[in-house]
Design a protein around this motif. Structure first.
Motif, short mmCIF file in Angstrom:
data_model
loop_
_atom_site.label_atom_id
_atom_site.label_comp_id
_atom_site.label_asym_id
_atom_site.label_seq_id
_atom_site.Cartn_x
_atom_site.Cartn_y
_atom_site.Cartn_z
N TYR A 131 72.17 22.11 -95.65
CA TYR A 131 71.32 21.82 -94.50
C TYR A 131 71.74 20.57 -93.72
CZ TYR A 131 68.66 25.22 -97.05
OH TYR A 131 68.29 26.35 -97.72
N MET A 132 72.69 19.81 -94.26
CA MET A 132 73.17 18.62 -93.56
C MET A 132 73.73 18.94 -92.17
SD MET A 132 74.96 16.25 -96.40
CE MET A 132 74.05 15.64 -97.78
N PRO A 133 74.49 20.02 -92.00
CA PRO A 133 75.00 20.32 -90.66
C PRO A 133 73.89 20.57 -89.64
CG PRO A 133 76.07 21.71 -92.31
CD PRO A 133 75.01 20.95 -93.01
N LEU A 134 72.78 21.13 -90.10
CA LEU A 134 71.64 21.36 -89.21
C LEU A 134 71.07 20.04 -88.71
CD1 LEU A 134 69.63 23.47 -88.06
CD2 LEU A 134 68.33 23.23 -90.19
N VAL A 135 70.96 19.08 -89.59
CA VAL A 135 70.41 17.76 -89.22
C VAL A 135 71.38 17.01 -88.30
CG1 VAL A 135 69.65 15.53 -90.12
CG2 VAL A 135 69.02 17.63 -91.31
N VAL A 136 72.65 16.95 -88.69
CA VAL A 136 73.65 16.24 -87.88
C VAL A 136 73.82 16.91 -86.52
CG1 VAL A 136 76.08 15.55 -87.74
CG2 VAL A 136 74.84 15.29 -89.89
N GLY A 137 73.91 18.24 -86.52
CA GLY A 137 74.04 18.97 -85.25
C GLY A 137 72.82 18.76 -84.36
N GLY A 138 71.63 18.77 -84.94
CA GLY A 138 70.41 18.53 -84.16
C GLY A 138 70.39 17.13 -83.57
N PHE A 139 70.82 16.15 -84.36
CA PHE A 139 70.88 14.78 -83.86
C PHE A 139 71.84 14.68 -82.67
CE2 PHE A 139 72.96 10.60 -83.92
CZ PHE A 139 71.86 9.80 -83.67
N LEU A 140 73.00 15.32 -82.79
CA LEU A 140 73.96 15.30 -81.69
C LEU A 140 73.44 16.04 -80.46
CD1 LEU A 140 77.35 15.77 -83.57
CD2 LEU A 140 76.46 13.68 -82.52
N VAL A 141 72.72 17.13 -80.66
CA VAL A 141 72.12 17.86 -79.55
C VAL A 141 71.15 16.94 -78.79
CG1 VAL A 141 70.44 19.69 -79.01
CG2 VAL A 141 72.43 20.20 -80.43
N VAL A 142 70.32 16.22 -79.52
CA VAL A 142 69.37 15.29 -78.88
C VAL A 142 70.14 14.19 -78.15
CG1 VAL A 142 67.60 13.53 -79.33
CG2 VAL A 142 67.48 15.76 -80.47
N LEU A 143 71.11 13.61 -78.80
CA LEU A 143 71.89 12.52 -78.22
C LEU A 143 72.61 12.96 -76.94
CD1 LEU A 143 72.50 9.57 -79.03
CD2 LEU A 143 74.55 10.41 -80.14
N PHE A 144 73.27 14.09 -76.99
CA PHE A 144 74.03 14.57 -75.83
C PHE A 144 73.09 15.00 -74.69
CE2 PHE A 144 77.74 15.83 -78.82
CZ PHE A 144 78.20 14.52 -78.81
N SER A 145 71.93 15.54 -75.03
CA SER A 145 70.97 15.92 -73.98
C SER A 145 70.38 14.68 -73.32
CB SER A 145 69.86 16.79 -74.56
OG SER A 145 70.38 18.01 -75.02
N LEU A 146 70.12 13.65 -74.10
CA LEU A 146 69.64 12.39 -73.52
C LEU A 146 70.69 11.80 -72.58
CD1 LEU A 146 67.89 10.74 -76.59
CD2 LEU A 146 66.78 11.56 -74.49
N GLU A 147 71.96 11.93 -72.97
CA GLU A 147 73.03 11.45 -72.09
C GLU A 147 73.02 12.21 -70.76
OE1 GLU A 147 77.88 11.32 -71.68
OE2 GLU A 147 76.96 12.56 -73.21
N ARG A 148 72.83 13.52 -70.82
CA ARG A 148 72.78 14.33 -69.59
C ARG A 148 71.63 13.87 -68.69
NH1 ARG A 148 75.22 19.39 -69.33
NH2 ARG A 148 73.37 20.23 -68.31
#
Length: 186
Positions: free
Chosen positions: A149-166
């Protein structure tokens, strides 16, 4: 006149800071994409080795399947996060053809807010799954089930981070064409 100069200076400073952040995010995105690519190559190699060993040598590599599944989760979620940053995620763009540019900006912003919510859900619920799996062992690896489940957490964190950047880039008026949006004339 002095007020206008101070305002322009502050605006340029914010844009410069956002460009620096975008550069950092670009490096993070590139790193995630390289890791995803490496995971795909490794998974393919492990699966090919398993097929060879099973059908040619009549034996088995017991760890190849669980490792391949973990690698697949990593490259899927890292690749998805990079796709979000670059604007390559799924979207329904038919309505965008007919609406004015200012409405397009609103739709892009709403889309990013929904994606942030989805990414936050990935982090939250993936974290709960991860926490519940620490005491369970993957039989052939001897590692905690939480690594699934670690990839789900790391991927979700990056999704939030990259969306905030947008969102930040759009709010600052920085170009966003390379992030999947058309240049909007104002």
């Amino acid at each position: 006149m002095a007020l206008c100069a101070m305002s322009c200076f502050a605006e340029n400073k914010v844009q410069n800071q956002l460009k620096t952040i975008a550069s950092i995010m670009g490096s993070l995105s590139t790193g995630a994409l390289w890791l995803a690519s490496l995971g795909l190559v490794m998974m393919t190699a492990f699966t090919a080795a398993q097929v060879f060993v099973r059908y040619v040598l009549n034996d088995s590599i017991v760890w190849s399947e669980p490792v391949s599944i973990v690698l697949m989760a990593w490259f899927i979620f890292l690749g998805a996060a990079v796709g979000i940053r670059e604007g390559n995620h799924l979207s329904f763009d038919v309505l965008l053809i007919f609406v004015p540019d200012k409405v397009k900006t609103v739709f892009f912003t709403l889309s990013d807010l929904v994606v942030i919510g989805f990414g936050a859900g990935m982090v939250w619920y993936g974290g709960e799954l991860m926490n519940s799996g620490w005491h369970i062992k993957i039989p052939t690896l001897g590692l905690p089930r939480a690594i699934d489940y670690m990839p789900l957490v790391v991927g979700g964190f990056l999704v939030v981070l990259f969306s905030l950047e947008r969102l930040a880039r759009r709010a600052a008026g920085l170009p966003t064409a390379r992030f999947g949006e058309t240049e909007i004339e104002e």
